[in-house]
Enzyme design. Sequence first.
Site, PDB file in Angstrom:
ATOM      1  N   HIS A 237      16.693  38.753  56.685  1.00  0.00           N
ATOM      2  CA  HIS A 237      16.335  39.055  55.295  1.00  0.00           C
ATOM      3  C   HIS A 237      16.742  37.935  54.352  1.00  0.00           C
ATOM      4  O   HIS A 237      16.933  38.149  53.168  1.00  0.00           O
ATOM      5  CB  HIS A 237      16.979  40.364  54.805  1.00  0.00           C
ATOM      6  N   ARG A 294      20.561  34.352  37.805  1.00  0.00           N
ATOM      7  CA  ARG A 294      21.170  33.032  38.003  1.00  0.00           C
ATOM      8  C   ARG A 294      20.087  32.052  38.386  1.00  0.00           C
ATOM      9  O   ARG A 294      18.935  32.434  38.585  1.00  0.00           O
ATOM     10  CB  ARG A 294      22.179  33.110  39.147  1.00  0.00           C
TER      11      ARG A 294
HETATM   12  P1  ADP Z   1      18.341  33.100  46.700  1.00  0.00           P
HETATM   13  O1  ADP Z   1      17.789  34.427  46.333  1.00  0.00           O
HETATM   14  O2  ADP Z   1      18.684  32.184  45.570  1.00  0.00           O
HETATM   15  O3  ADP Z   1      17.589  32.467  47.770  1.00  0.00           O
HETATM   16  P2  ADP Z   1      20.311  33.998  48.515  1.00  0.00           P
HETATM   17  O4  ADP Z   1      20.009  35.444  48.644  1.00  0.00           O
HETATM   18  O5  ADP Z   1      19.987  33.114  49.657  1.00  0.00           O
HETATM   19  O6  ADP Z   1      19.739  33.445  47.186  1.00  0.00           O
HETATM   20  O7  ADP Z   1      21.824  33.844  48.099  1.00  0.00           O
HETATM   21  C1  ADP Z   1      22.302  32.670  47.463  1.00  0.00           C
HETATM   22  C2  ADP Z   1      23.745  32.506  47.774  1.00  0.00           C
HETATM   23  O8  ADP Z   1      24.482  33.561  47.202  1.00  0.00           O
HETATM   24  C3  ADP Z   1      24.035  32.543  49.247  1.00  0.00           C
HETATM   25  O9  ADP Z   1      25.068  31.648  49.491  1.00  0.00           O
HETATM   26  C4  ADP Z   1      24.430  33.990  49.484  1.00  0.00           C
HETATM   27  O10 ADP Z   1      25.280  34.091  50.596  1.00  0.00           O
HETATM   28  C5  ADP Z   1      25.143  34.317  48.188  1.00  0.00           C
HETATM   29  N1  ADP Z   1      25.040  35.716  47.748  1.00  0.00           N
HETATM   30  C6  ADP Z   1      24.018  36.309  47.133  1.00  0.00           C
HETATM   31  N2  ADP Z   1      24.302  37.575  46.814  1.00  0.00           N
HETATM   32  C7  ADP Z   1      25.557  37.811  47.261  1.00  0.00           C
HETATM   33  C8  ADP Z   1      26.451  38.935  47.225  1.00  0.00           C
HETATM   34  N3  ADP Z   1      26.135  40.084  46.658  1.00  0.00           N
HETATM   35  N4  ADP Z   1      27.644  38.797  47.784  1.00  0.00           N
HETATM   36  C9  ADP Z   1      28.008  37.638  48.334  1.00  0.00           C
HETATM   37  N5  ADP Z   1      27.230  36.544  48.383  1.00  0.00           N
HETATM   38  C10 ADP Z   1      26.024  36.611  47.855  1.00  0.00           C
HETATM   39  P1  ADP Z   2      19.074  41.009  48.642  1.00  0.00           P
HETATM   40  O1  ADP Z   2      19.861  41.439  47.453  1.00  0.00           O
HETATM   41  O2  ADP Z   2      19.863  41.015  49.887  1.00  0.00           O
HETATM   42  O3  ADP Z   2      18.339  39.736  48.375  1.00  0.00           O
HETATM   43  P2  ADP Z   2      16.483  42.339  48.440  1.00  0.00           P
HETATM   44  O4  ADP Z   2      16.264  43.707  47.931  1.00  0.00           O
HETATM   45  O5  ADP Z   2      16.068  41.227  47.544  1.00  0.00           O
HETATM   46  O6  ADP Z   2      18.006  42.188  48.830  1.00  0.00           O
HETATM   47  O7  ADP Z   2      15.755  42.203  49.844  1.00  0.00           O
HETATM   48  C1  ADP Z   2      15.913  41.072  50.675  1.00  0.00           C
HETATM   49  C2  ADP Z   2      14.771  41.008  51.677  1.00  0.00           C
HETATM   50  O8  ADP Z   2      14.692  42.214  52.462  1.00  0.00           O
HETATM   51  C3  ADP Z   2      13.391  40.883  51.056  1.00  0.00           C
HETATM   52  O9  ADP Z   2      13.068  39.547  50.764  1.00  0.00           O
HETATM   53  C4  ADP Z   2      12.514  41.475  52.155  1.00  0.00           C
HETATM   54  O10 ADP Z   2      12.306  40.543  53.190  1.00  0.00           O
HETATM   55  C5  ADP Z   2      13.356  42.596  52.697  1.00  0.00           C
HETATM   56  N1  ADP Z   2      13.064  43.882  52.011  1.00  0.00           N
HETATM   57  C6  ADP Z   2      13.732  44.400  50.973  1.00  0.00           C
HETATM   58  N2  ADP Z   2      13.220  45.585  50.588  1.00  0.00           N
HETATM   59  C7  ADP Z   2      12.169  45.826  51.392  1.00  0.00           C
HETATM   60  C8  ADP Z   2      11.220  46.910  51.517  1.00  0.00           C
HETATM   61  N3  ADP Z   2      11.259  47.979  50.728  1.00  0.00           N
HETATM   62  N4  ADP Z   2      10.277  46.822  52.480  1.00  0.00           N
HETATM   63  C9  ADP Z   2      10.241  45.748  53.310  1.00  0.00           C
HETATM   64  N5  ADP Z   2      11.098  44.718  53.254  1.00  0.00           N
HETATM   65  C10 ADP Z   2      12.063  44.744  52.320  1.00  0.00           C
END
Ligand code: ADP
Ligand code: ADP
Length: 498
Positions: A237, A294
């Site tokens: 994910h 951010r």
């Molecule tokens: P982007 O959506 O910018 O691609 P990522 O989901 O890959 O970001 O997360 C960016 C950075 O922030 C990564 O280093 C990830 O491990 C960290 N990160 C994001 N959300 C959290 C969280 N809730 N707790 C800890 N680390 C987080």
């Molecule tokens: P995070 O805070 O970890 O980034 P997100 O809600 O943005 O969590 O989801 C991260 C990833 O998980 C998405 O980019 C997608 O690939 C998958 N995902 C999240 N929600 C769904 C959903 N309802 N159905 C299918 N895939 C999902």
Amino acid sequence: MSKIKKILVANRGEIALRIMRSAHEMDIKTVAVYSEADRQSLHVRYADEAILIGPPPSAESYLRIDKIIAAAKQSGSDAIHPGYGFLSENELFARRVEEEGLAFIGPSAKSIEIMGSKLAAKAAVAKFNVPLVPGTSEPIDDIGKAKKIAAEIGYPILIKASAGGGGKGMRIVEDGKSFEEQMERAVSEATSAFGDGSVFIEKYITKPRHIEFQIFGDKHGNIVHLFERECSIQRRHQKVVEEAPSSVLTPDIRNAMGTAAINVAKSCGYYNAGTVEFIMDDKLNFYFLEMNTRLQVEHPVTEEITGLDLVQLQIKVAEGERFPFRQDELSIHGHALEIRVYAEDPANNFLPDIGTLKTYTRPQGHGIRVDDGFEQGMDIPFYYDPMIAKLICHADTRDAAIRKMIRAIDEYEITGLETTLGFCRFVMEHEAFRSGNFDTRFVENFFKPEAIKEPGDNEAWISAALAATLLNGKNGSHPEPAARAETSVKWRNRRFEG
Ligand code: ADP
Ligand code: ADP
Ligand code: MG
């Protein structure tokens, strides 16, 4: 508000450098903070000043609000940029920075607080006519009731931690049989990982694409979007390949999603840079997932297609300036791709493979940008995110950007540890990616480690290269195929060299 003169960057690695570079161009002084593991880091060397804030673990250094505030005071900084990760989405930090009379280069603490909880975010945007994934709008406390709702929504469903992030705290449940067990696991994981056991249910969208919008607001109520980024190539994910624009959006859908993204921003009185994430199904219906309050890891692809420097804009907005463009003055130029070069082994479930960068040579040339925080000989520390670099390409068309990316990957030389470079090359060459017809299950559907590292592959490539060289020598034809085969051998067989 007055001009910012000195920025403390509360981060490390490539993003700290990227922020300092923009500050430097604006004649703003920079202050680095660093942990004991980062004494030799490039961000420490680049900054005008650097302050040691603690031992290697983030909890004792980059996550210590008190130490970072003290460093800002000590250095006479007037603003803090949090980067991404670490404290960037911590409302207590944003609030404290402002209470200390410093400018926080980001949104208000209130916006961060609302969007930091996926449930609070959904509640806020629901009033603004933004489509939501079918699911529960409250944290689940009654498993029996939750199971009933899951059956109504229809399996597969996703159990998600409200406080989750970074792809963690999510469980797909295929059918009712394993519901209770998965639920218990989700709650206990959320409690230990985020200190908050609240979970909720969402319909699992099949063939999902992750499409997000970059938005930007100023402190005068203007909000625009800077188009979308397609981030469907993920593992765990989490994104590995990103591009802008998306190959599936029509101008009408782009408009509708852009408007929805702006509404999400309005729902929490947003200013500065933010990202609104959507999930899209195979019929191009889109639903709000979450907002990241951010600068995003993949912001460079947006910079490439708009020609804007997002960090510079963030600083100006923090100074109180108006956003310099109206929506109708913004347009998309060409196509940009980004790959994340992680110290991970794609053949071993993308597990981190940290170590020393024995050789490290960046690709160069037209349309190529590398954002990184390392040099040859440096160690990738075990304490932090194992991302080595972001490789970004920009060209007139998607096809040209893909070709440029393959060329750049072939020039990139990293030995001493496994990386995602070979995997990303596999993606670039794959028919599904080329055609634009792919979703977030690309890795599960198409990727087999053998595709980038076959036993005996080594000999096969070398003999092909040799044969081509001999052939070229004989008939005097163009030597290119041999040269290309040899370059490929470099990344295909890093393991054998190291
Ligand atoms: P982007 O959506 O910018 O691609 P990522 O989901 O890959 O970001 O997360 C960016 C950075 O922030 C990564 O280093 C990830 O491990 C960290 N990160 C994001 N959300 C959290 C969280 N809730 N707790 C800890 N680390 C987080
Ligand atoms: P995070 O805070 O970890 O980034 P997100 O809600 O943005 O969590 O989801 C991260 C990833 O998980 C998405 O980019 C997608 O690939 C998958 N995902 C999240 N929600 C769904 C959903 N309802 N159905 C299918 N895939 C999902
Ligand atoms: Mg997300």
